[in-house]
Scaffold this motif. Structure first.
Motif, mmCIF file in Angstrom:
data_model
loop_
_atom_site.group_PDB
_atom_site.id
_atom_site.type_symbol
_atom_site.label_atom_id
_atom_site.label_comp_id
_atom_site.label_asym_id
_atom_site.label_seq_id
_atom_site.Cartn_x
_atom_site.Cartn_y
_atom_site.Cartn_z
ATOM 1 N N ALA A 18 0.762 -1.330 -0.116
ATOM 2 C CA ALA A 18 0.116 0.167 0.046
ATOM 3 C C ALA A 18 0.737 1.235 -0.023
ATOM 4 N N ASN A 21 2.530 1.684 -3.277
ATOM 5 C CA ASN A 21 1.335 2.163 -4.291
ATOM 6 C C ASN A 21 1.397 3.736 -4.195
ATOM 7 N N ALA A 23 3.483 5.740 -2.741
ATOM 8 C CA ALA A 23 4.601 6.587 -3.389
ATOM 9 C C ALA A 23 4.644 6.529 -4.660
ATOM 10 N N VAL A 25 2.090 6.487 -6.777
ATOM 11 C CA VAL A 25 1.025 7.591 -7.442
ATOM 12 C C VAL A 25 1.464 9.033 -6.950
ATOM 13 N N GLN A 201 -6.529 7.575 -3.655
ATOM 14 C CA GLN A 201 -6.331 6.296 -4.645
ATOM 15 C C GLN A 201 -6.094 4.936 -3.840
ATOM 16 N N THR A 202 -5.329 5.204 -2.957
ATOM 17 C CA THR A 202 -4.776 4.061 -2.504
ATOM 18 C C THR A 202 -5.689 3.446 -1.139
ATOM 19 N N ILE A 203 -6.341 4.452 -0.550
ATOM 20 C CA ILE A 203 -7.525 3.931 0.588
ATOM 21 C C ILE A 203 -8.672 3.588 -0.168
ATOM 22 N N PRO A 205 -11.269 1.765 -2.633
ATOM 23 C CA PRO A 205 -11.298 0.894 -3.853
ATOM 24 C C PRO A 205 -12.269 1.403 -4.852
ATOM 25 N N GLN A 206 -11.978 1.494 -5.965
ATOM 26 C CA GLN A 206 -12.816 2.381 -7.067
ATOM 27 C C GLN A 206 -14.013 1.216 -7.516
#
Lengths: 302, 282
Positions: A18, A21, A23, A25, A201-203, A205-206
């Motif tokens: 996480a 990811n 870092a 982005v 974006q990391t936290i 979920p799309q």
């Protein structure tokens, strides 16, 4: 000691997908914006150093009601994305341009310039009407926000941007100092925006979005909010929109209209350039206008 | 979202960081970065460091982990512009510090402080955060974690192209994007039983047997990545660890795994180094 601390940090990040990811982005959004930011501050430096103080005001129609649409059309000429247009609009205001016109330019430039329109055409090969819809929705939304600003805007909210420019003995000094000043100011806020975007974006979920795709107006709002959260460059958002195939074309038009005008990265940049009291009012109004404009254009054209 | 986040907190943090710089300076102005922009080279240094970072990313090729390959030249140019801007302002701040220029700077920045401009330029220090992240951590690019966050598991849509049938007996190398597109084109008829070879990173299958091989494609930067993937089945050897890169030869298998990923029956799975461009062209 510093070196070993960095190594620990690197190992720590590598061991946490996480964090890695985040870092990736974060760095990606920063790096991607740099060339456009540099172009933007070179233009803003030129405005400060080489344009006579009243030049911009003289180029525009005297009445703000007419200056606003002219500024929106002028946005077509800036082949960049939203990061570059913020320092330019800030500098236009500090050089005495009517604020409504400068703000319309700020919104229109990243939404309707040729690079963005070509990217949209490439991303939607089967839907050429999408390019026209995006162009119209972008112009309508930016002009509407400009006119709303004329009615309800207060110059007090723009004090930060109205501050008189630094007087330099020679133009080269004025140019390089403005370039550096605007780069550090906009760049610093860009970093904050990139961190927010990477965190969201990391936290989040799309995939949770997929469940609202068929829910009419909720899907319009959902994609509008997605554009705010993702904060991707206006030159890339069409490719994302193309991939959101479970959503209607109108929802995706909302995504592409909101994206260049309101997102977490822009909110940070605008707060830094124009001040907080301005951004707290400007961003929500712009969001609502974008959703309405894109929905209306979508109903007619798509 | 707290509005204070923008100005106040940043300037407080940055001021704390810069405490040692304050020693011996005029006590009035809390905005040390702004004041320094006249007297010292600190802002010029930040500018130049960002420029050096951009140039370094291009010369090492690592920029390809974050943005699309085509951005190399404009990143390089931007880097040199920033280095040049830093050098010129640093030079002009060294030159003739005693003339009326200095006085003007003082007045200007005092004025800036008067309007709510706390930390306005101090925020420029934050540019060192991505620079340090690049040099110290070198983030690896999008991997299996991003896959679990992505909106759709594959970027391929029905009807994205029609392909001529493959021929021959040797494995045909192709991008995962093409593998997906061929799988969707007439239910994979164009594979015609010919083996293929693909490159990607390993990810866990959401459920069921086998594993996922995936590779992102990006339009602009890693924030807009979309994944192309295949569900690998029928491999009896040891599955390489998640996020390691592999080259897989095998053949297409009709049907679809979980989340509509096309199936690839693997013959060989060879560990490889991460490609210098970890993404597929858009």
């Amino acid at each position: 000691m510093a070196a070993s601390a960095f190594e620990l940090l690197a190992v720590g990040v590598g061991g946490h997908p996480a964090l890695a990811n985040w870092a990736t982005v974060f760095v990606a959004v920063c790096i991607q914006a740099m060339p456009f930011l540099v172009l933007g501050v070179l233009v803003s430096g030129s405005i400060a150093a080489f344009l006579p103080p009243d030049a911009v005001a003289n180029m525009l129609p005297k009445r703000p009601v007419f200056a606003v649409p002219v500024a929106a059309i002028a946005g077509v000429a800036l082949p960049g994305c939203e990061c570059g247009s913020v320092p330019i609009a800030g500098r236009l205001i500090s050089r005495g341009a009517p604020s409504a016109a400068a703000l319309t330019f700020l919104l229109a430039a990243p939404a309707v310039n040729p690079v963005v329109l070509v990217a949209t055409a490439v991303a939607f090969p089967g839907h050429p009407e999408m390019v026209l819809a995006r162009f119209v929705a972008g112009l309508v939304a930016s002009i509407a926000v400009g006119w709303i600003w004329i009615r309800i805007g207060h110059e007090d909210w723009l004090l930060k941007a109205r501050r008189p420019a630094h007087q330099h003995d020679n133009r080269l000094d004025a140019f390089t100092h403005t370039v550096q000043h605007d780069f550090l100011q906009a760049g610093g806020y860009l970093v904050i925006g990139a961190a927010m975007s990477a965190t969201l974006q990391t936290i989040v979920p799309q995939r949770i979005l997929g469940s609202v795709a068929s829910l009419g107006w909720i899907s319009l709002l959902a994609l509008g909010l997605l554009a705010v959260v993702l904060a991707v460059c206006s030159e890339a958002d069409a490719f994302i929109a193309a991939g959101l195939s479970q959503f209607s074309l109108t929802s995706r038009l909302v995504f592409m209209t909101v994206g260049p005008m309101v997102d977490v990265k822009l909110i940070a940049l605008q707060a830094g350039t124009f001040g907080r009291s301005f951004t707290l009012r400007f961003a929500p109004v712009t969001f609502v206008v974008c959703v309405l404009a894109a929905t209306a254009v979508g109903l007619v054209l798509l | 979202m707290s509005s204070d986040l923008f100005d106040q907190d940043v300037s407080t943090d940055v001021r704390a960081l810069l405490q040692h710089d304050e020693v011996g300076s005029a006590p009035a102005a809390p905005n040390s970065f702004a004041r320094h922009s006249s007297g010292s080279g600190a802002p010029a240094l930040v500018c130049a460091l960002v420029g050096i970072c951009l140039v370094r990313l291009v010369t090492t090729g690592h920029y390809k982990r974050y943005v699309r390959v085509g951005m190399g030249p404009i990143l390089m140019i931007s880097g040199f512009v920033l280095i040049l801007a830093g050098a010129v302002t640093w030079w002009s701040s060294r030159r003739g510090p005693s003339d009326s220029h200095e006085h003007e700077h003082g007045r200007y920045h005092g004025h800036e402080h008067d309007d709510d401009g706390h930390g306005r330029i101090a925020v420029g220090w934050l540019l060192l955060v991505p620079v340090l992240t690049v040099f110290a951590i070198a983030p690896p690019g999008l991997g299996s974690f991003a896959l679990s966050r992505a909106l759709s598991s594959t970027s391929v849509q029905q009807g994205s192209g029609s392909f001529a049938d493959l021929t021959g007996a040797d494995p045909v190398g192709m991008l995962l994007k093409e593998f997906d597109e061929r799988a969707f084109d007439r239910a994979g008829v164009s594979f015609a039983g010919v083996p293929v070879s693909v490159v990607g990173f390993v990810a866990k299958a959401p459920h069921g047997d086998g594993f996922i091989v995936a590779r992102f494609q990006i339009a602009c930067c890693a924030a807009d990545g979309r994944a192309n993937l295949a569900h690998v089945i029928g491999y009896t050897g040891t599955v390489p660890p998640v996020d390691s890169w592999v080259q897989i030869t095998g053949s297409f298998h009709a049907g679809a795994g979980p989340q509509q990923a096309p199936l690839l029956v693997a013959a060989t799975v060879t560990p490889i180094a991460q490609p210098s461009d970890p993404y597929e062209p858009n």
